[in-house]
Design a protein around this motif. Structure first.
Motif, PDB file in Angstrom:
ATOM      1  N   GLY A   7       0.825  -1.201   0.000  1.00 10.25           N
ATOM      2  CA  GLY A   7       0.000   0.000   0.000  1.00 10.25           C
ATOM      3  C   GLY A   7       0.859   1.251   0.000  1.00 10.25           C
ATOM      4  O   GLY A   7       2.043   1.214   0.363  1.00 10.25           O
ATOM      5  N   LEU A   8       0.253   2.341  -0.410  1.00 10.87           N
ATOM      6  CA  LEU A   8       0.912   3.647  -0.429  1.00 10.87           C
ATOM      7  C   LEU A   8      -0.048   4.664   0.158  1.00 10.87           C
ATOM      8  O   LEU A   8      -1.219   4.715  -0.241  1.00 10.87           O
ATOM      9  CB  LEU A   8       1.277   4.028  -1.861  1.00 10.87           C
ATOM     10  CG  LEU A   8       1.897   5.411  -2.084  1.00 10.87           C
ATOM     11  CD1 LEU A   8       3.299   5.448  -1.490  1.00 10.87           C
ATOM     12  CD2 LEU A   8       1.953   5.738  -3.570  1.00 10.87           C
ATOM     13  N   ILE A   9       0.429   5.457   1.108  1.00  9.19           N
ATOM     14  CA  ILE A   9      -0.363   6.546   1.696  1.00  9.19           C
ATOM     15  C   ILE A   9       0.462   7.809   1.626  1.00  9.19           C
ATOM     16  O   ILE A   9       1.567   7.872   2.184  1.00  9.19           O
ATOM     17  CB  ILE A   9      -0.735   6.270   3.164  1.00  9.19           C
ATOM     18  CG1 ILE A   9      -1.449   4.912   3.314  1.00  9.19           C
ATOM     19  CG2 ILE A   9      -1.632   7.396   3.693  1.00  9.19           C
ATOM     20  CD1 ILE A   9      -1.742   4.555   4.765  1.00  9.19           C
TER      21      ILE A   9
ATOM     22  N   SER B 109      -1.766  17.083  -2.932  1.00 11.13           N
ATOM     23  CA  SER B 109      -2.820  17.291  -3.925  1.00 11.13           C
ATOM     24  C   SER B 109      -2.888  16.104  -4.872  1.00 11.13           C
ATOM     25  O   SER B 109      -1.878  15.450  -5.156  1.00 11.13           O
ATOM     26  CB  SER B 109      -2.566  18.569  -4.713  1.00 11.13           C
ATOM     27  OG  SER B 109      -1.439  18.420  -5.547  1.00 11.13           O
ATOM     28  N   SER B 110      -4.073  15.828  -5.369  1.00 12.90           N
ATOM     29  CA  SER B 110      -4.270  14.687  -6.257  1.00 12.90           C
ATOM     30  C   SER B 110      -3.390  14.790  -7.497  1.00 12.90           C
ATOM     31  O   SER B 110      -2.694  13.831  -7.861  1.00 12.90           O
ATOM     32  CB  SER B 110      -5.747  14.596  -6.675  1.00 12.90           C
ATOM     33  OG  SER B 110      -6.554  14.334  -5.557  1.00 12.90           O
TER      34      SER B 110
ATOM     35  N   VAL C 266      -4.166   8.876  -1.756  1.00 14.49           N
ATOM     36  CA  VAL C 266      -3.695  10.263  -1.741  1.00 14.49           C
ATOM     37  C   VAL C 266      -4.674  11.060  -0.883  1.00 14.49           C
ATOM     38  O   VAL C 266      -5.893  10.979  -1.086  1.00 14.49           O
ATOM     39  CB  VAL C 266      -3.626  10.840  -3.162  1.00 14.49           C
ATOM     40  CG1 VAL C 266      -3.216  12.314  -3.128  1.00 14.49           C
ATOM     41  CG2 VAL C 266      -2.643  10.048  -4.028  1.00 14.49           C
ATOM     42  N   SER C 267      -4.165  11.813   0.062  1.00 11.42           N
ATOM     43  CA  SER C 267      -5.037  12.491   1.035  1.00 11.42           C
ATOM     44  C   SER C 267      -6.099  13.352   0.373  1.00 11.42           C
ATOM     45  O   SER C 267      -7.252  13.382   0.817  1.00 11.42           O
ATOM     46  CB  SER C 267      -4.193  13.326   2.003  1.00 11.42           C
ATOM     47  OG  SER C 267      -3.520  14.375   1.318  1.00 11.42           O
TER      48      SER C 267
ATOM     49  N   VAL D 171      -8.908  13.183   4.013  1.00  8.90           N
ATOM     50  CA  VAL D 171      -8.282  13.034   5.327  1.00  8.90           C
ATOM     51  C   VAL D 171      -6.798  12.796   5.081  1.00  8.90           C
ATOM     52  O   VAL D 171      -6.409  12.263   4.045  1.00  8.90           O
ATOM     53  CB  VAL D 171      -8.923  11.851   6.106  1.00  8.90           C
ATOM     54  CG1 VAL D 171      -8.713  10.532   5.395  1.00  8.90           C
ATOM     55  CG2 VAL D 171      -8.423  11.793   7.531  1.00  8.90           C
ATOM     56  N   LYS D 172      -5.958  13.232   6.018  1.00  8.29           N
ATOM     57  CA  LYS D 172      -4.519  13.125   5.782  1.00  8.29           C
ATOM     58  C   LYS D 172      -3.789  12.633   7.019  1.00  8.29           C
ATOM     59  O   LYS D 172      -4.322  12.664   8.139  1.00  8.29           O
ATOM     60  CB  LYS D 172      -3.953  14.477   5.322  1.00  8.29           C
ATOM     61  CG  LYS D 172      -4.054  15.599   6.343  1.00  8.29           C
ATOM     62  CD  LYS D 172      -3.510  16.901   5.739  1.00  8.29           C
ATOM     63  CE  LYS D 172      -3.568  18.032   6.756  1.00  8.29           C
ATOM     64  NZ  LYS D 172      -3.002  19.289   6.182  1.00  8.29           N
TER      65      LYS D 172
END
Length: 229
Positions: free
Chosen positions: A115-117, A121-122, A143-144, A149-150
């Motif tokens: 996974g990647l978090i 910005s998109s 991507v937040s 949510v971030k």
């Protein structure tokens, strides 16, 4: 419980944002500023890197400062023009972290779900992911800006784990930021690995987590943790 899922931060973990921003800063200054010599160019680049605050400063605030302080070739250059350059050009300066592709390939072959978090910005984050050619490695990519949510909020980790079909106890998170990545992942119930070298550990902060200095160390750490499980 054995680790089945490995989740990563993006900037200064899988991508070397520090190197990318230095290259981008040089490009921006050469495009927009009147520079007399190489020494002056390097001084402006260094100043822009400091002003960027490792990417944790408001982009509008940063480019407003640059608009007001750089010796612009065209005095009519606007903050909006500088921002547009950032959003359209920065991804082209993307640099892989040393060992990033090797570790992603190895972990996929080992059977981990990945996974990647990432906060951001998109457009900017997806642009870098695609430029780096790493999207296909991930079973969940968050991507937040896409989910509202971030990090370090636990909810963003919960979203990723739900998409991976994993529990926090069988997952581990790797990142460079002591608060957003390490404390955030721990608060969400994941084990965390700090990639040292980009951020200072806060004085008086929680005890260091597992620490690596290069991504190549991660695979042996996972084997060790799974043997212990």
């Amino acid at each position: 419980m054995a680790i089945r899922g490995v989740l990563f931060d993006l900037d200064n973990t899988l991508l070397n944002r520090k190197q990318a921003f230095e290259r981008y800063a040089r490009y921006l200054i050469e495009q927009y500023a009147h520079v007399n010599n190489d020494d002056e160019l390097e001084a402006y680049v260094a100043s822009m890197i400091r002003a960027d605050q490792n990417g944790y400063r408001s982009k509008k605030e940063l480019y407003t400062e640059l608009r007001d302080t750089l010796p612009l070739k065209d005095a009519a250059t606007t903050v909006e023009q500088l921002l547009q350059t950032w959003f359209t050009q920065f991804s082209s300066f993307t640099v892989h972290m040393d060992g990033a592709l090797d570790i992603l390939e190895a972990l996929r072959n080992d059977g981990y779900r990945l996974g990647l978090i990432t906060n951001g910005s998109s457009g900017s984050q997806h642009g870098k992911i695609d430029r780096a050619g790493i999207r296909h490695y991930f079973d969940a990519l968050i991507v937040s800006d896409d989910v509202g949510v971030k990090k370090p909020q636990p909810a963003i980790y919960a979203i990723a784990l739900e998409r991976l079909g994993l529990t926090p106890e069988e997952s581990i998170y790797i990142g460079d930021h002591p608060i957003n990545d390490i404390q955030g992942a721990n608060a969400a119930g994941l084990r965390a690995v700090w990639l040292e070298g980009f951020m200072q550990w806060p004085q008086g902060g929680a005890a260091h987590p597992h620490v690596i200095y290069h991504l190549s160390e991660l695979r042996s750490l996972l084997m060790e943790l799974n043997r212990g499980a």
